[in-house]
Design an enzyme around this catalytic site. Structure first.
Site, PDB file in Angstrom:
ATOM      1  N   ASP A   1     -39.911   7.318  32.339  1.00 23.72           N
ATOM      2  CA  ASP A   1     -38.720   6.533  32.027  1.00 23.72           C
ATOM      3  C   ASP A   1     -37.569   7.462  31.654  1.00 23.72           C
ATOM      4  OD1 ASP A   1     -36.866   4.691  31.221  1.00 23.72           O
ATOM      5  OD2 ASP A   1     -37.886   4.193  29.329  1.00 23.72           O
TER       6      ASP A   1
ATOM      7  N   ASN B   1     -34.324   6.397  30.926  1.00 21.03           N
ATOM      8  CA  ASN B   1     -33.229   5.839  30.124  1.00 21.03           C
ATOM      9  C   ASN B   1     -33.684   5.016  28.924  1.00 21.03           C
ATOM     10  OD1 ASN B   1     -34.217   3.609  31.384  1.00 21.03           O
ATOM     11  ND2 ASN B   1     -32.241   2.873  32.146  1.00 21.03           N
TER      12      ASN B   1
ATOM     13  N   ASP C   1     -35.597   2.337  28.558  1.00 20.80           N
ATOM     14  CA  ASP C   1     -35.810   0.880  28.561  1.00 20.80           C
ATOM     15  C   ASP C   1     -37.291   0.522  28.738  1.00 20.80           C
ATOM     16  OD1 ASP C   1     -36.271   1.453  31.200  1.00 20.80           O
ATOM     17  OD2 ASP C   1     -34.847  -0.002  32.011  1.00 20.80           O
TER      18      ASP C   1
ATOM     19  N   ASP D   1     -38.395   5.201  36.140  1.00 21.31           N
ATOM     20  CA  ASP D   1     -37.238   5.083  37.025  1.00 21.31           C
ATOM     21  C   ASP D   1     -36.989   6.384  37.786  1.00 21.31           C
ATOM     22  OD1 ASP D   1     -36.010   6.764  35.090  1.00 21.31           O
ATOM     23  OD2 ASP D   1     -35.509   4.991  33.895  1.00 21.31           O
TER      24      ASP D   1
ATOM     25  N   ASP E   1     -42.632   3.939  50.815  1.00 21.19           N
ATOM     26  CA  ASP E   1     -43.532   2.824  51.073  1.00 21.19           C
ATOM     27  C   ASP E   1     -42.788   1.825  51.957  1.00 21.19           C
ATOM     28  OD1 ASP E   1     -45.796   1.063  50.645  1.00 21.19           O
ATOM     29  OD2 ASP E   1     -46.070   2.126  48.741  1.00 21.19           O
TER      30      ASP E   1
ATOM     31  N   ASP F   1     -47.600  -0.369  54.155  1.00 18.86           N
ATOM     32  CA  ASP F   1     -48.400  -1.343  53.417  1.00 18.86           C
ATOM     33  C   ASP F   1     -49.059  -2.353  54.357  1.00 18.86           C
ATOM     34  OD1 ASP F   1     -48.896  -2.293  50.598  1.00 18.86           O
ATOM     35  OD2 ASP F   1     -48.034  -4.138  51.408  1.00 18.86           O
TER      36      ASP F   1
ATOM     37  N   GLU G   1     -51.826   1.781  55.754  1.00 20.30           N
ATOM     38  CA  GLU G   1     -52.833   1.199  54.868  1.00 20.30           C
ATOM     39  C   GLU G   1     -53.590   0.162  55.684  1.00 20.30           C
ATOM     40  OE1 GLU G   1     -53.382  -1.054  50.590  1.00 20.30           O
ATOM     41  OE2 GLU G   1     -51.930  -1.743  52.063  1.00 20.30           O
TER      42      GLU G   1
ATOM     43  N   HIS H   1     -52.663   3.202  43.278  1.00 24.75           N
ATOM     44  CA  HIS H   1     -52.175   2.213  42.310  1.00 24.75           C
ATOM     45  C   HIS H   1     -52.952   0.897  42.341  1.00 24.75           C
ATOM     46  CE1 HIS H   1     -50.496   1.129  46.113  1.00 24.75           C
ATOM     47  NE2 HIS H   1     -50.095  -0.026  45.631  1.00 24.75           N
ATOM     48  N   ASP H   2     -53.862   0.748  43.286  1.00 28.42           N
ATOM     49  CA  ASP H   2     -54.677  -0.471  43.380  1.00 28.42           C
ATOM     50  C   ASP H   2     -56.108  -0.250  42.922  1.00 28.42           C
ATOM     51  OD1 ASP H   2     -52.561  -1.882  44.581  1.00 28.42           O
ATOM     52  OD2 ASP H   2     -53.219  -1.356  46.608  1.00 28.42           O
TER      53      ASP H   2
HETATM   54  O1  TEU Z   1     -52.472  -3.612  49.103  1.00 27.79           O
HETATM   55  C1  TEU Z   1     -53.161  -4.315  50.091  1.00 27.79           C
HETATM   56  C2  TEU Z   1     -54.488  -4.715  49.756  1.00 27.79           C
HETATM   57  O2  TEU Z   1     -55.316  -4.845  50.618  1.00 27.79           O
HETATM   58  C3  TEU Z   1     -54.749  -5.012  48.321  1.00 27.79           C
HETATM   59  O3  TEU Z   1     -54.821  -6.397  48.218  1.00 27.79           O
HETATM   60  C4  TEU Z   1     -55.996  -4.426  47.874  1.00 27.79           C
HETATM   61  O4  TEU Z   1     -57.089  -4.927  48.583  1.00 27.79           O
HETATM   62  C5  TEU Z   1     -56.144  -4.787  46.454  1.00 27.79           C
HETATM   63  O5  TEU Z   1     -54.995  -4.367  45.764  1.00 27.79           O
HETATM   64  C6  TEU Z   1     -57.327  -4.113  45.878  1.00 27.79           C
HETATM   65  O6  TEU Z   1     -57.527  -4.656  44.633  1.00 27.79           O
HETATM   66  C7  TEU Z   1     -51.137  -3.393  49.302  1.00 27.79           C
HETATM   67  C8  TEU Z   1     -50.541  -2.681  48.110  1.00 27.79           C
HETATM   68  O7  TEU Z   1     -51.124  -1.419  47.981  1.00 27.79           O
HETATM   69  C9  TEU Z   1     -50.709  -3.534  46.903  1.00 27.79           C
HETATM   70  O8  TEU Z   1     -50.257  -2.906  45.737  1.00 27.79           O
HETATM   71  C10 TEU Z   1     -49.942  -4.807  47.141  1.00 27.79           C
HETATM   72  O9  TEU Z   1     -50.166  -5.687  46.073  1.00 27.79           O
HETATM   73  C11 TEU Z   1     -50.338  -5.482  48.454  1.00 27.79           C
HETATM   74  O10 TEU Z   1     -50.418  -4.579  49.539  1.00 27.79           O
HETATM   75  C12 TEU Z   1     -49.331  -6.518  48.833  1.00 27.79           C
HETATM   76  O11 TEU Z   1     -48.156  -5.901  49.239  1.00 27.79           O
HETATM   77 CA    CA Z   2     -36.038   3.166  32.722  1.00 33.25          CA
END
Ligand code: TEU
Ligand code: CA
Length: 556
Positions: free
Chosen positions: A21, A23, A25, A29, A98, A200, A256, A328-329
């Site tokens: 972060d 700034n 908040d 960012d 992305d 994505d 992906e 991130h998933d």
């Molecule tokens: O993820 C696609 C996807 O297949 C996800 O649903 C995945 O199976 C799940 O997150 C696993 O728990 C992409 C992105 O990486 C994700 O962050 C998004 O939420 C999703 O597409 C929709 O855009």
């Molecule tokens: Ca911020």
């Protein structure tokens, strides 16, 4: 095999909301990222994959885009973006954006037009269907984040398709105008100087014309997979995108493609298929558990060996792999595949890094992985922010399908929020992520696990990653060598060689807490040790491996 810069690169994924972060908040960012570019330079990565920074109402943290050519206000301005790109390039770091074009936000101008009246010129930008006779949804498909994949829209009395949340309507790729809009938008970003795209759910952009019910278990929604994943025209669209946009620039592209098979991967990312450079396959992170993706079981070594070796072998010389443990998933790698106890966290994190980074493919490091960051100690439903976790809680627990007691360990083990807690920069309040109140709680272990401490400690997980990255730059065998699994039947050890002309490496990883024996092949007896997570002076004959021990021997 053709050489390419993106085959030699190491990628670092930034999830901007949780990175830094700038700034105060409480939300990460772009200015925060700019301030940490030198850190990334020290780590030695070549490419940043930037999760979405576009304007978005944040139903799915930026994966629901309302304007592809504007920056999310919370993240900064387009000037900030340009400065970040310039500063990254100055440091020899490229930026891959992305690209979320299976769907938009329902607040995108196209959708707001589309839903107004049936005759609107944007109507066919999305997928609309009449209700069934009884007024119910056109078919039984369930959405990825729970509930039906169809939302009823009162304006026109029709349903629109959303494979993800209701606020993420699917675009209609059959419509050539949609495709042209997307290609124009991509061209605009390329002209700005970005270095590629992570696409994505790109495997879902083409749907079958007929949309029959999908297979369903008693009382639940049907599977859209056979009708939407690797659909009939997906390769045609990607070839068109390649010809109209990608081929005109020097880019790195990665799709992906959850559920991708070897054969499909060769089509998406074949050496001369003219679609993408590489895809993400998810088999090693997506084995189904007790409740769909929700499970608390560890991935067995035998499965990992079999699976990762299959991808190494079958794509060799034909298509390019991407290598990752988390994103991130996904939950944090060390908590999921290693051991995040105080005793073994660092050692097992280094072992996992060795295992992955010596394979063939482009390695991806998810922010904080290089510090050995761990899963979060969730206490209650209120701790979750992620739409998927919240819906899962409602779908499984609040609906009465399973008890909280049974579901809880699975939920906290797999929740995407594990990956989304702030990067731990130092031991000051909020881990140095923000001077304000962080949008999501910081993992309480930041006082011991943080970048500042690891930068100072030569033996840290951070410096181990730095070394792995520098080895890849120095030894072409790590990039281009052929993979061969060793000790196939061994229940503790994941070992393999890589061979390129007269150069060879031998990678040995004890995947377990048990100590176990391994015989060093005689040809490596006098080999040089490139990296290891223990101090060992001799690699010769039969040696006893310590818990999670990993090393790489080299010979020429
Ligand atoms: O993820 C696609 C996807 O297949 C996800 O649903 C995945 O199976 C799940 O997150 C696993 O728990 C992409 C992105 O990486 C994700 O962050 C998004 O939420 C999703 O597409 C929709 O855009
Ligand atoms: Ca911020």
């Amino acid at each position: 095999m053709n050489q390419a810069w993106w085959k030699e690169a190491v990628v670092y994924q930034i999830y901007p909301r949780s990175f830094m972060d700038g700034n105060g908040d409480g939300i990460g960012d772009i200015r925060g990222i700019i301030g940490r570019l030198d850190y990334l330079k020290t780590l030695g990565i070549d490419v940043i994959w930037l999760s979405p920074v576009y304007q978005s109402p944040n139903d799915d943290n930026g994966y629901d885009i309302s304007d592809y050519q504007a920056i999310m206000k919370e993240f900064g301005t387009m000037e900030d973006f340009d400065e970040m790109l310039e500063e990254a390039h100055k440091r020899g770091i490229r930026i891959v954006m992305d690209l979320v074009v299976n769907h938009t936000s329902d607040e995108h101008r196209w959708f707001m037009e589309s839903r107004k009246i049936k005759e609107n010129s944007y109507r066919d930008y999305y997928i609309w269907r009449e209700p069934r006779e009884d007024g119910s949804a056109p078919n039984n498909w369930g959405a990825c984040f729970g509930g039906s994949a169809w939302a009823y829209d009162e304006n026109t009395g029709m349903y629109y398709l959303h494979l993800f949340s209701k606020k993420q309507p699917d675009l209609n790729w059959e419509n050539p105008k949609v495709r042209d809009e997307i290609y124009d938008m991509m061209t605009w970003w390329c002209d700005k100087g970005i270095d590629g795209f992570r696409m994505d759910v790109i495997s879902m952009i083409s749907k079958t014309a007929e949309m029959p019910d999908g297979q369903a278990q008693e009382g639940s929604y049907g599977d859209f997979g056979p009708f939407c994943v690797h659909g009939p025209r997906v390769h045609e669209y990607l070839q068109e995108m390649n010809q109209k946009v990608l081929s005109k620039y020097d880019l790195m592209t990665v799709g992906e493609t959850s559920g991708v098979t070897i054969d499909q991967a060769k089509r998406y990312a074949g050496e001369d298929s003219h679609e993408l450079d590489m895809v993400f396959q998810f088999e090693h992170v997506e084995s189904d558990g007790k409740f769909g993706k929700w499970t608390d079981e560890k991935v067995p070594l035998s499965f990992l060996k079999e699976n990762l070796s299959k991808w190494q072998n079958e794509l060799y010389g034909k298509a390019w792999n991407s290598l990752f443990w988390d994103n991130h998933d996904q939950p944090r790698a060390v908590s999921r595949f290693g051991d995040d106890s105080v005793k073994y966290r660092e050692t097992s994190a280094k072992m996992l890094a060795t295992l992955l980074h010596m394979m063939q493919g482009t390695p991806y490091i998810y922010q904080g992985e290089e510090l050995g960051m761990t899963n979060f100690p969730f206490q209650s439903k209120e701790d979750f922010h992620d739409i998927e976790s919240i819906h899962a809680y409602e779908d499984w627990v609040e609906s009465g399908k399973v008890s909280l007691e049974e579901f809880w360990p699975c939920l906290i083990n797999k929740s995407r929020d594990n990956a989304r807690t702030p990067v731990q920069w130092d031991d000051s309040e909020n881990a140095g992520f923000t001077t304000g109140i962080p949008w999501i709680r910081v993992n309480p272990n930041y006082e011991t696990i943080n970048a500042e401490a690891e930068l100072k400690d030569e033996n840290s997980v951070f410096h181990y990653y730095r070394k792995l990255i520098s080895l890849r730059k120095k030894y072409p065998v790590i990039v281009y060598g052929k993979y061969d699994l060793q000790l196939e039947e061994d229940e503790n050890i994941f070992a393999y060689t890589r061979t390129l002309d007269d150069e060879q490496i031998f990678v040995v990883c004890n995947y377990t807490e048990s100590s176990c024996k391994v015989l060093i092949p005689s040809e490596f007896a006098n080999g040089q040790c490139l990296i290891s997570n223990y101090d060992r002076s001799r690699y010769e004959g039969e040696i006893e491996l310590s818990p999670y021990e990993a090393f790489v021997l080299y010979r020429k």
